[in-house]
Design an enzyme around this catalytic site. Structure first.
Site, PDB file in Angstrom:
ATOM      1  N   ALA A 100      49.106  24.966   6.928  1.00  0.00           N
ATOM      2  CA  ALA A 100      48.024  25.959   6.939  1.00  0.00           C
ATOM      3  C   ALA A 100      46.951  25.572   5.919  1.00  0.00           C
ATOM      4  O   ALA A 100      47.281  25.104   4.833  1.00  0.00           O
ATOM      5  CB  ALA A 100      48.567  27.346   6.614  1.00  0.00           C
ATOM      6  N   HIS A 143      46.964  34.334  10.488  1.00  0.00           N
ATOM      7  CA  HIS A 143      46.372  33.937  11.770  1.00  0.00           C
ATOM      8  C   HIS A 143      47.353  33.063  12.535  1.00  0.00           C
ATOM      9  O   HIS A 143      48.273  32.503  11.948  1.00  0.00           O
ATOM     10  CB  HIS A 143      45.055  33.187  11.560  1.00  0.00           C
ATOM     11  CG  HIS A 143      45.215  31.828  10.934  1.00  0.00           C
ATOM     12  ND1 HIS A 143      45.463  31.651   9.584  1.00  0.00           N
ATOM     13  CD2 HIS A 143      45.176  30.574  11.462  1.00  0.00           C
ATOM     14  CE1 HIS A 143      45.565  30.358   9.321  1.00  0.00           C
ATOM     15  NE2 HIS A 143      45.403  29.667  10.447  1.00  0.00           N
ATOM     16  N   HIS A 166      63.427  28.593  30.197  1.00  0.00           N
ATOM     17  CA  HIS A 166      63.537  29.918  29.599  1.00  0.00           C
ATOM     18  C   HIS A 166      62.640  29.934  28.363  1.00  0.00           C
ATOM     19  O   HIS A 166      62.897  29.193  27.414  1.00  0.00           O
ATOM     20  CB  HIS A 166      65.020  30.074  29.226  1.00  0.00           C
ATOM     21  CG  HIS A 166      65.509  31.450  28.940  1.00  0.00           C
ATOM     22  ND1 HIS A 166      66.546  32.022  29.636  1.00  0.00           N
ATOM     23  CD2 HIS A 166      65.137  32.368  28.025  1.00  0.00           C
ATOM     24  CE1 HIS A 166      66.807  33.233  29.143  1.00  0.00           C
ATOM     25  NE2 HIS A 166      65.950  33.462  28.169  1.00  0.00           N
ATOM     26  N   LYS A 177      37.475  12.166   8.707  1.00  0.00           N
ATOM     27  CA  LYS A 177      37.193  12.183   7.286  1.00  0.00           C
ATOM     28  C   LYS A 177      37.011  10.741   6.852  1.00  0.00           C
ATOM     29  O   LYS A 177      37.467   9.823   7.507  1.00  0.00           O
ATOM     30  CB  LYS A 177      38.372  12.800   6.536  1.00  0.00           C
ATOM     31  CG  LYS A 177      38.620  14.240   6.958  1.00  0.00           C
ATOM     32  CD  LYS A 177      39.798  14.811   6.220  1.00  0.00           C
ATOM     33  CE  LYS A 177      40.034  16.248   6.659  1.00  0.00           C
ATOM     34  NZ  LYS A 177      41.240  16.818   6.068  1.00  0.00           N
ATOM     35  N   ARG A 178      36.363  10.555   5.744  1.00  0.00           N
ATOM     36  CA  ARG A 178      36.262   9.228   5.152  1.00  0.00           C
ATOM     37  C   ARG A 178      37.632   8.901   4.548  1.00  0.00           C
ATOM     38  O   ARG A 178      38.332   9.798   4.083  1.00  0.00           O
ATOM     39  CB  ARG A 178      35.211   9.211   4.036  1.00  0.00           C
ATOM     40  CG  ARG A 178      33.873   9.784   4.427  1.00  0.00           C
ATOM     41  CD  ARG A 178      32.971   8.750   5.074  1.00  0.00           C
ATOM     42  NE  ARG A 178      33.090   7.465   4.393  1.00  0.00           N
ATOM     43  CZ  ARG A 178      32.836   6.311   4.976  1.00  0.00           C
ATOM     44  NH1 ARG A 178      32.487   6.278   6.240  1.00  0.00           N
ATOM     45  NH2 ARG A 178      32.938   5.178   4.309  1.00  0.00           N
ATOM     46  N   GLN A 184      47.359  30.209  16.182  1.00  0.00           N
ATOM     47  CA  GLN A 184      46.454  29.340  16.927  1.00  0.00           C
ATOM     48  C   GLN A 184      46.996  29.118  18.337  1.00  0.00           C
ATOM     49  O   GLN A 184      48.188  29.261  18.592  1.00  0.00           O
ATOM     50  CB  GLN A 184      46.292  27.988  16.226  1.00  0.00           C
ATOM     51  CG  GLN A 184      45.662  28.092  14.837  1.00  0.00           C
ATOM     52  CD  GLN A 184      45.482  26.726  14.180  1.00  0.00           C
ATOM     53  OE1 GLN A 184      44.712  25.897  14.637  1.00  0.00           O
ATOM     54  NE2 GLN A 184      46.207  26.493  13.102  1.00  0.00           N
ATOM     55  N   CYS A 192      70.956  28.451  33.997  1.00  0.00           N
ATOM     56  CA  CYS A 192      69.984  28.148  32.937  1.00  0.00           C
ATOM     57  C   CYS A 192      70.747  27.938  31.638  1.00  0.00           C
ATOM     58  O   CYS A 192      71.556  28.776  31.232  1.00  0.00           O
ATOM     59  CB  CYS A 192      68.996  29.308  32.803  1.00  0.00           C
ATOM     60  SG  CYS A 192      68.101  29.268  31.233  1.00  0.00           S
ATOM     61  N   CYS A 200      38.013  37.250   6.846  1.00  0.00           N
ATOM     62  CA  CYS A 200      38.024  38.644   6.379  1.00  0.00           C
ATOM     63  C   CYS A 200      36.968  39.474   7.111  1.00  0.00           C
ATOM     64  O   CYS A 200      35.931  38.961   7.538  1.00  0.00           O
ATOM     65  CB  CYS A 200      37.777  38.695   4.872  1.00  0.00           C
ATOM     66  SG  CYS A 200      39.277  38.387   3.909  1.00  0.00           S
ATOM     67  N   ASN A 225      38.302  27.584  17.299  1.00  0.00           N
ATOM     68  CA  ASN A 225      38.501  26.884  16.027  1.00  0.00           C
ATOM     69  C   ASN A 225      37.199  26.186  15.661  1.00  0.00           C
ATOM     70  O   ASN A 225      36.569  25.547  16.495  1.00  0.00           O
ATOM     71  CB  ASN A 225      39.640  25.871  16.168  1.00  0.00           C
ATOM     72  CG  ASN A 225      40.095  25.320  14.828  1.00  0.00           C
ATOM     73  OD1 ASN A 225      39.298  24.802  14.050  1.00  0.00           O
ATOM     74  ND2 ASN A 225      41.376  25.448  14.544  1.00  0.00           N
TER      75      ASN A 225
END
Lengths: 348, 348
Positions: free
Chosen positions: A160, A166, A293, A22-23, A168, A196, A43, A76
């Site tokens: 988000a 959703h 685990h 981005k600028r 990712q 463990c 949607c 993405n």
């Protein structure tokens, strides 16, 4: 092409994502969720507004990249890493870098916009878990890639940018430093005690009970003893297993119940907070490990991380996990509603 | 009494601050800065609204806990750690804990409410740096304490709850994990190459120039090669030194100029962003170290940290540090104004 660069002091890698660049003037306000009622590319009916789907669970007879899906996985649109190319590892004086090769996928969890994950029927949450597994199993075949991280950001404070439910998946050519730290720490414990540490933790939590949020036949959900954040909650399988993708069918069935209940309790108790969850699992290039685990860490984002936490890695948590767990235990989240969609299991 | 608890897997400590505890319902909204125009306990004239001062730089003839100060250090009213008591280290099954002994102080940097640090004259910034040093030197005498972290939170997104310019000092009985990681990483480099990695870094940055923001006789400010965040900037002394509190007078004089310029550039370029700065320095219990190098890390808080970063320790930065540095180099911040207060150096 994004670039991976290594901090030469602590060994932490960062992704310099030129193409998301981005600028400087784009940074003068805080990122916000898209406005209520604005166009949503996730949607049903807007399938042409995402890159073509990688996989979808769809009704029989429906066509890829059209309506009729229950879960849809797409690349993405602004990926942190790109699947094409060679790693091209090289130095730059004292620094190390490589090409930003990897996968960055979005799992759209429902065709409906106004629904949160725990509002979905358990049957649909099971399918989300299966799609998580399918994507890991598929991407594991790529020898350039070594680790897959599944995570979910809910709400603007949790990072988000889209409201539609959703999660990712980011698959990296480097084992992330936090994963290394967990692998190393649990290996040290294993070498010393022959057990463990997560199994020990589950045992101690079940015997003291005071930090337990939910306990089922396959999973225990508890607020960890050294919780960094108020209401931090972990979901840990009761049977030892290092790789999420090896989860048995009974595990998926049970995890859908637990995940839905725990997130439902959090949403109800804290009035729909922003939160993240992250599936912590072993790197690809290992067989089943006796010391590690897999588990899920859920982090409600109720307070801001300040300078002390950034500088020290020391967290200040004003809510003892015992209080948080008691509050979540007492919060009643309704049992699962009738499945929205039960007909059809066609996989496009 | 707050409690320190250790995560048994990665060895990270957290502070469970019972006495800062809030009811779960207090967490249903995001923390905000106090409202504009509301009462400020840090303003001159309101000295009785903070705990009694530990030290203040005051005009001659003024009385402790009254007006007439330029800088005032007070205990945090809601401390994360408490100075009284024994560490009382003990186990709880597989877990480890100790009492939350330590210091948590607030450095009020100006009697004026509407002023940011780079708007202060250099003379006042020098005094802030001296007070930082004085507090470290004083708290170092307490054998229970091993590390002091000085940091500043500006803006709500950076975790600040009060707007009035201030910084904080938290002194812990445990070396924070992030400090250990830096100490260990730089020691490995030293053992391998026989040099300090920070010294190497300064040399490489000065020779390539592309990430330099400002360069003076004693300090170099640059955007690090593996910047986690857009516009992340480090200020590193050019002469090797492991402990901030050993800074010479000429260093303080020069650092005031550099800190004022760099923060001024950031505030101007990014339209008063939220940010943190943190002084990274060696633990108390070491003499001058050949491998570690104190420095200041400045982190503008322009984007939200999401699930991927929490889970992986991998950061996605959309602004290459070369672009950020060029933009900051070109941003002209005015030279220092005339000192607000130059008369009197009485120390109460």
């Amino acid at each position: 092409m994004p670039e991976l660069r290594k901090d030469p002091i602590v060994g932490r890698w960062v992704i310099i994502a030129h193409e998301r660049a981005k600028r400087p003037h784009d940074f003068t306000g805080e990122a916000q969720l898209q406005a209520e009622g604005s166009f949503c590319p996730f949607c049903e009916g807007n399938e042409d507004k995402t890159p073509p789907e990688i996989v979808a669970y769809r009704e029989r007879g429906t066509r890829p990249n059209g309506p009729g899906w229950r879960i849809r996985v797409v690349p993405n649109k602004f990926p942190a890493l790109k699947i094409e190319g060679n790693l091209n590892k090289r130095g730059e004086g004292i620094y190390d870098k490589m090409a930003g090769v990897g996968a960055h996928e979005v799992i759209i969890e429902s065709p409906q916009h106004h629904i949160s994950l725990p509002e979905l029927p358990e049957e649909n949450i099971r399918e989300i878990l299966w799609v998580y597994r399918d994507r890991l199993v598929d991407l594991k075949k790529d020898s350039r890639l070594v680790h897959g991280m599944l995570f979910k950001n809910v709400g603007s404070a949790a990072g988000a940018s889209l409201e539609h439910t959703h999660s990712q998946l980011i698959v990296t050519p480097i084992v992330p430093i936090s994963v290394w730290e967990e692998m190393t720490g649990s290996l040290e414990f294993f070498n010393y005690r022959g057990r463990c540490i997560y199994c020990d933790m589950v045992q101690q939590e079940l015997s003291t009970e005071k930090r337990i949020v939910l306990d089922t036949s396959h999973f225990t959900a508890f607020c960890p003893y050294a919780s960094r954040f108020p209401f931090e909650t972990w979901i840990v399988p009761k049977t030892h297993s290092s790789h999420f993708e090896n989860i048995p069918k009974q595990g998926v069935d049970d995890l859908a119940t637990v995940l839905r209940q725990v997130l439902g309790k959090l949403e109800l108790a804290l009035d729909n907070p922003a939160y993240n969850y992250i599936i912590h699992t072993s790197p690809f290039d290992h067989q089943e490990l006796p010391h590690y685990h897999w588990h899920i860490e859920i982090i409600p984002r109720l307070s801001k991380v300040a300078g002390f936490e950034w500088g020290s890695g020391f967290y200040i948590n004003p809510v003892p996990p015992e209080d948080a767990a008691a509050f979540l235990r007492e919060t009643e989240f309704p049992a699962a509603p009738t499945p929205i969609i039960s007909q059809g299991t066609g996989l496009a």
